[in-house]
Write a protein that holds these residues in place. Sequence first.
Motif, mmCIF file in Angstrom:
data_model
loop_
_atom_site.group_PDB
_atom_site.id
_atom_site.type_symbol
_atom_site.label_atom_id
_atom_site.label_comp_id
_atom_site.label_asym_id
_atom_site.label_seq_id
_atom_site.Cartn_x
_atom_site.Cartn_y
_atom_site.Cartn_z
ATOM 1 N N VAL A 87 0.854 -1.191 0.000
ATOM 2 C CA VAL A 87 0.000 0.000 0.000
ATOM 3 C C VAL A 87 0.887 1.237 0.000
ATOM 4 O O VAL A 87 2.102 1.155 0.229
ATOM 5 C CB VAL A 87 -0.946 0.037 1.229
ATOM 6 N N VAL A 89 1.121 5.349 1.534
ATOM 7 C CA VAL A 89 0.649 6.233 2.608
ATOM 8 C C VAL A 89 0.527 7.634 2.035
ATOM 9 O O VAL A 89 1.511 8.207 1.542
ATOM 10 C CB VAL A 89 1.612 6.210 3.809
ATOM 11 N N ASP A 162 -7.163 9.843 10.291
ATOM 12 C CA ASP A 162 -7.248 8.543 9.638
ATOM 13 C C ASP A 162 -8.535 8.481 8.835
ATOM 14 O O ASP A 162 -9.559 7.967 9.283
ATOM 15 C CB ASP A 162 -7.201 7.429 10.690
ATOM 16 N N LYS A 164 -11.434 7.638 6.168
ATOM 17 C CA LYS A 164 -12.022 6.408 5.650
ATOM 18 C C LYS A 164 -12.450 6.607 4.199
ATOM 19 O O LYS A 164 -12.499 7.722 3.692
ATOM 20 C CB LYS A 164 -13.222 5.989 6.506
ATOM 21 N N GLN A 170 -4.560 2.486 -0.506
ATOM 22 C CA GLN A 170 -4.036 3.733 0.051
ATOM 23 C C GLN A 170 -4.479 3.869 1.502
ATOM 24 O O GLN A 170 -5.620 3.569 1.840
ATOM 25 C CB GLN A 170 -4.497 4.944 -0.759
ATOM 26 N N VAL A 171 -3.550 4.316 2.368
ATOM 27 C CA VAL A 171 -3.840 4.508 3.786
ATOM 28 C C VAL A 171 -3.307 5.868 4.210
ATOM 29 O O VAL A 171 -2.517 6.500 3.496
ATOM 30 C CB VAL A 171 -3.203 3.390 4.655
ATOM 31 N N GLN A 178 -3.806 -2.012 12.376
ATOM 32 C CA GLN A 178 -4.670 -1.890 11.200
ATOM 33 C C GLN A 178 -4.189 -2.801 10.073
ATOM 34 O O GLN A 178 -4.999 -3.460 9.405
ATOM 35 C CB GLN A 178 -4.700 -0.440 10.725
ATOM 36 N N GLU A 179 -2.882 -2.847 9.870
ATOM 37 C CA GLU A 179 -2.351 -3.675 8.794
ATOM 38 C C GLU A 179 -2.527 -5.164 9.091
ATOM 39 O O GLU A 179 -2.730 -5.969 8.181
ATOM 40 C CB GLU A 179 -0.876 -3.352 8.559
ATOM 41 N N ARG A 182 -5.971 -5.907 8.000
ATOM 42 C CA ARG A 182 -6.093 -5.892 6.535
ATOM 43 C C ARG A 182 -5.438 -7.114 5.911
ATOM 44 O O ARG A 182 -5.983 -7.709 4.970
ATOM 45 C CB ARG A 182 -5.442 -4.619 5.986
#
Length: 263
Positions: A87, A89, A162, A164, A170-171, A178-179, A182
Amino acid sequence: MYRFLLSRQWVILTLVALLLIPTMIRLGIWQMHRYEERTARNQLVSDALSSAPVPVERMTSPGHVVTRDERYRNVSATGRFDTSREVVVRRRVNADEAVGFHVLTPFVLTDGKVLLVNRGWVPADAPTQTAFPKVPAPPAGRITVTGRLMPDETTAASGIKDLKGLPDRQVMLINSEQEARRLGAVVLGGYIALTSPAPRGDTPQLIGRPGDEDAALNYAYAIQWWLFSAAVPVGWVVLVRRELRDRRESAQEQAERTEPAAV
């Protein structure tokens, strides 16, 4: 002649001066504490950056919160990059203040755990900010990487919201919890900012070393506040003497005007 010190104006002036002195002394002490804290932090960061790399699993584990003493420690890991679940950032800048992305790639260790690796910065070269950027591939196969251990990013610590509903892959924050959700994998706490191996081309640009905080300014501010506190009583005495001199001159002039003329 000193009765004027009991007047309302001079009582207020004297009280203000008496309040300013301890206030300025305390401000100087606060700045000195800030100087000591920043000096200690700079030394801590310097020691961490110069440390020899140790296996990453000696420093962190799943769910571990990277502490201040562990931050920037050099660690190493052996495994392979999993670019299929990579991903980026959003809204990250490089040394030139250009806005782009950080590339966050899962690194699968030999025991199956995942280490998050920030491979560096890439420009937002797509037509829109929401499009996935062009990301050079990392070395394939089993390799050993080294990097600086970093704590999970949070909104409270970074000020980054953060958001949504972001575009796919993409984060906003680098966060191991969180990862882990995911990826559906066991992820080590924190992440590393890659230092080796270096990218083959111009990008991703490796994340630069953190700079020292300027502690000297706090030291100078402390001395400045203490000088101000010393100047307050000196200034008060100067004003009193000036007022006393003016009153004496005024009294002398009054006496001269009322003195009978010589016959």
